[in-house]
Scaffold this active site. Structure first.
Site, short mmCIF file in Angstrom:
data_model
loop_
_atom_site.label_atom_id
_atom_site.label_comp_id
_atom_site.label_asym_id
_atom_site.label_seq_id
_atom_site.Cartn_x
_atom_site.Cartn_y
_atom_site.Cartn_z
N LYS B 85 0.86 -1.19 0.00
CA LYS B 85 0.00 0.00 0.00
C LYS B 85 0.89 1.23 0.00
CE LYS B 85 -3.78 1.89 2.87
NZ LYS B 85 -4.66 1.58 4.01
N SER B 160 -9.50 1.44 3.09
CA SER B 160 -8.64 2.26 2.26
C SER B 160 -7.55 1.48 1.51
CB SER B 160 -7.95 3.32 3.14
OG SER B 160 -7.10 2.72 4.10
N SER B 184 -9.81 -0.83 7.13
CA SER B 184 -9.15 -0.63 5.83
C SER B 184 -8.46 -1.87 5.27
CB SER B 184 -8.15 0.52 5.92
OG SER B 184 -8.83 1.73 6.07
#
Lengths: 64, 476
Positions: B85, B160, B184
């Site tokens: 990420k 997310s 997330s």
């Protein structure tokens, strides 16, 4: 609800916004006011009175 | 060396790829090249990668091959292509947080977790799209296109850790790192039908990862199976003195723990949490939960219905804490360069300026109370003496899929498989270990929708996939 939970009017919110240091347009203030009032409504679920011993945990970890 | 096609290579599990590399049947270079080729072919359709580090990946893969050829085996991640990420700092590689604010930021050193993965021999393919600073949403005013759901590009992939979920589901990496403050990891894992583990707070170092809310942030893996997640978690878990929230825990072999049977394990079924106050649940979700419970029981686990505190309390508690802490973290930029944030992110970070200290402290107190109440409820069952559920370090069974360095059974709470667009994140649970399991992958194989191939044919495949995902020691 917490003691500061009374929903402010838009004018009260605008006055408060000037103290935050944020640069906000009138549209920003309108949106934030709506969001804040919504959050306050949710916060009614948070108890207002706490025992003196109900201190917030500063650390709360896997090895606690 | 191997008779596997590119498609076969990109759908291998981490454990199976590791076994093949150990036997000399597969090289990390071949594996990495297969993923790079697939990324080049299909990623433009879902935009999961924001930065591709092909040269570094191939160099790392060649080094892994040389080490393994020389008899050095670093562990189950040696030579395995992973992705990160884009809030994980990476030495010499842009780390943008999916924000104009950091669009040219190149860190000098790796995040602690990235360093651990590299030490374990993992190959980093690149950086993945995220909601801006792990918050907000994908809006058009951000520097990269929004990540799309590989099962259906008209749908969002959750967030997310959007790119992490989408890339794993589309077979564009073998596993990916995400972060979880308010769901997330669990959300994109659910939306993209992958596995994902949100570790216990403090289990994995967050040093070098962009923060969202100090007291709730966790870092963890997404992968196609829970076993793969466990293998990644095993390389990550451990104390880091540079992270003040880092815990000193015993070393646990999560990969091995995932193989152990779950017979006798007590699992809490928090029905009120996934049915909601009105008891309404779609037939598909109800069947998915019932199937999961049945599989648990068939495997010898004891599933007890437990009534935890109202889920709305966890929700609001988390909202206040995240809003306040995120504002504190980003306050300076929100004041000085608000135009650099995406619309939604800016609004959320601004809102924290209006939360009073008393409201924040009340939320912290409520979190403590919910924590205590959850543990208390989890220990009890009708006519029971309060024996805790689970055991320390327990990760028995992909079904449980839950790393349990703690000794309460709240860990085992079966969480609902959220519908897209739904809400109801288990807020306090965010500090607890939690796993997202694809209870039902509806007849689809990883990456199938994206490349229109490898269709699973029958209803039995659904049952097989369901059972396989919930069965310890499953192999693909």
């Amino acid at each position: 609800m917490t003691s500061s939970g009374k929903a402010p009017t838009l004018d009260e919110f605008r006055a408060r916004a000037t103290l935050t240091g944020l640069t906000l347009t009138e549209e920003d203030i309108g949106h934030l006011h709506k969001g804040y009032v919504g959050l306050l409504g949710l916060m009614e679920r948070i108890p207002q009175r706490w025992a003196w011993a109900a201190e917030p945990p500063l650390v709360f970890r896997a090895d606690e | 060396m191997t008779d596997l096609t590119t498609s076969d290579l990109t759908t291998l599990g981490i454990a199976e790829a590791g076994r093949r590399m150990a036997r000399g049947e597969l090289t990390s270079t071949a594996l990495t090249e297969a993923f790079l080729a697939r990324i080049a072919t299909v990623d433009h359709r879902i935009a999961s990668y924001v930065t591709l580090t092909a040269d570094q990946a191939l160099n790392a893969a060649r080094q892994a091959d040389m080490e393994m050829a020389g008899g050095l085996r670093r562990g189950p991640l040696h030579g395995i292509p992973l992705a990160l990420k884009d809030i994980y700092e990476t030495a010499g590689v842009k780390t943008t947080g999916h924000s104009h604010l950091k669009v040219d930021y190149v860190p000098a050193i790796d995040a602690a977790s990235v360093r651990k993965l590299k030490e374990a021999g993992a190959v980093m393919l690149g950086k993945l799209g995220t909601h801006e600073f792990a918050n907000g949403a994908m809006t058009p005013d951000q520097p990269f296109p929004p990540v799309l759901n590989p099962w259906n590009p008209k749908y969002q992939p959750g967030g997310s850790s959007s790119g992490s979920g989408a890339a794993v589901a589309a077979a564009l990496c073998m596993g990916a790192m995400g972060s979880d403050t308010g769901g997330s990891i669990r959300n994109p894992a659910g939306y993209c039908a992958t596995a994902g583990i949100k570790p216990t707070y403090g289990l994995v170092s967050r040093c070098g990862i962009f923060p969202l809310a100090f007291s709730l942030d966790t870092a963890g893996p997404l992968a196609w199976t829970t076993e793969d997640c466990a293998l990644i978690l095993g390389a990550l878990a451990g104390h880091d003195p540079n992270d003040q929230g880092s815990a000193k825990t015993e070393k646990v072999d999560y990969g091995a723990a995932a193989q152990r049977p779950i017979k006798g394990m007590r699992i809490a079924l928090a029905r009120s949490w996934y049915e909601g106050p009105d008891g309404k649940l779609s037939p598909e979700m109800a069947k998915g939960m019932d199937d999961a419970v049945r599989v648990f029981r068939d495997l010898g686990a004891i599933v007890d219905e437990v009534t935890f505190p109202d889920i709305r309390d966890y929700h609001i508690c988390g909202r206040v804490i995240i809003t306040t802490e995120a504002h504190a973290i980003h306050r300076r930029d929100v004041i000085e360069r608000p135009e650099k944030f995406g619309y939604t992110t800016r609004r959320r970070f601004q809102l924290g300026a209006f939360i009073s200290a008393e409201q924040y402290i009340s939320a912290l107190r409520l979190r403590r109370k919910l924590h205590q109440d959850t543990r208390s409820h989890a220990r009890l069952r009708p006519g029971d003496d309060g024996q805790p559920l689970g055991r320390a370090g327990d990760l028995r069974g992909a079904a449980a899929g839950l790393p349990l360095p703690r000794q309460t059974l709240a860990h085992h709470a079966v969480q609902r498989h959220r519908p897209a667009g739904g809400d109801g994140v288990l807020r306090l649970q965010r500090r607890r270990p939690s796993a997202r399991l694809p209870a039902r992958r509806p007849g689809l194989r990883r990456g199938e929708r994206l490349c229109r191939r490898c269709r699973l044919r029958t209803h039995n495949a659904v049952a097989r996939a369901t059972t396989a995902n919930l069965t310890p020691g499953r192999t693909r």
